[in-house]
Design an enzyme around this catalytic site. Sequence first.
Site, mmCIF file in Angstrom:
data_model
loop_
_atom_site.group_PDB
_atom_site.id
_atom_site.type_symbol
_atom_site.label_atom_id
_atom_site.label_comp_id
_atom_site.label_asym_id
_atom_site.label_seq_id
_atom_site.Cartn_x
_atom_site.Cartn_y
_atom_site.Cartn_z
ATOM 1 N N LYS A 133 0.623 -1.492 -0.357
ATOM 2 C CA LYS A 133 0.162 0.185 0.006
ATOM 3 C C LYS A 133 0.650 1.350 -0.223
ATOM 4 O O LYS A 133 0.774 2.175 -0.136
ATOM 5 C CB LYS A 133 -0.872 -0.381 1.482
ATOM 6 C CG LYS A 133 -0.349 -0.340 2.504
ATOM 7 C CD LYS A 133 -0.283 1.318 2.990
ATOM 8 C CE LYS A 133 0.387 0.702 4.748
ATOM 9 N NZ LYS A 133 1.446 2.588 5.517
ATOM 10 N N THR A 144 -3.668 5.587 3.819
ATOM 11 C CA THR A 144 -1.924 6.273 3.615
ATOM 12 C C THR A 144 -2.444 6.908 2.488
ATOM 13 O O THR A 144 -1.123 7.718 2.129
ATOM 14 C CB THR A 144 -1.320 4.585 3.634
ATOM 15 O OG1 THR A 144 -1.034 3.615 4.685
ATOM 16 C CG2 THR A 144 0.147 5.077 3.297
#
Length: 347
Positions: free
Chosen positions: A196, A253
């Site tokens: 990610k 994120t």
Amino acid sequence: MEQKTENVAVIGAGSWGTALAMVLADNGHRVRIWGHNPAQIEEINAQHTNRKYLPEIDLPELIQGYTDLKKTLADVKTIIIAVPTKAIREVVQKIAAFQSEPLVIVHVSKGIEPDTLLRISEMIEEEMPGELFEDVVVLSGPSHAEEVSLRHPTTVTVSAKNMEAAEKIQDLFINQNFRVYTNPDLIGVEIGGALKNIIALGAGISDGLGYGDNAKAALITRGLAEIARLGLKMGASPLTFSGLTGIGDLIVTCTSVHSRNWRAGNMLGKGQKLEEVLASMGMVVEGVRTTKAAYQLARKYDVRMPITDALYDVLFNGMNPKDAVDGLMSRRKTHEMEDLEDILGAD
């Protein structure tokens, strides 16, 4: 039933290690946090603060700082390793050099080692003799240290080969502010947490170029597809990527100013060079190193990862970020369901 308190060592006095030490101290555990900067450790012990990493946060007095690693681990059965991926081997080697009793090792870093292409749990097992650890557990999920230290509601996942060990760590950390789930898919939890960061770099670049929410939503969605494609080839469960260490970690994120990877990508999108960005950050940007590893993994497993490929060209081949994004948009047309069928294993 009330949780039995114990001595717990946190190896790494950065923002994430300190925030997790606070969770443990809130649960009544006596926490020893190790760092290599004597001035920082003195501040933790004398002022109960760690202002470089968590400004304006007061630390519980149950947290004590150490610079001597051997003293940190005396009479400790559980350790939390909260150092950057590139420092994992060195830290574990140092512990193995003097440790005589087996430990439960929890790692909270998110990355993959380039060239060896090992996940962090595999790196730890490679460096730590088998008789010196009982289990290796990973703790991962959408969890910015800044918000955990403010005791804002946070949910994470723990995983291990031995689920009894994962449940022990679940009990160690869980409280009213910090909810902990278990997941038996160790591979998927580690892969989702690591990859990610690559997509977050891309989201930051897109924002830095001024491309807006539509482009970022596309990057997140298509990024999840390529993370899942690779994860499945490596033995992960597709369900993991719809959970906390998949879409959950990806959302936080890619959209938060707390994210180092988003901030680094944002600066790249605004025209700064990679060397300038890393120098100005002052903290490790895991996505840069992981991009190289994921690029290598895509070739090893013959998996299509166009966003990863584009980021690799920006980071390591000097491609202009705008050209990379434009290249992604001009790829050949395809059917979205083809990817979903690949991921879910549909006929």
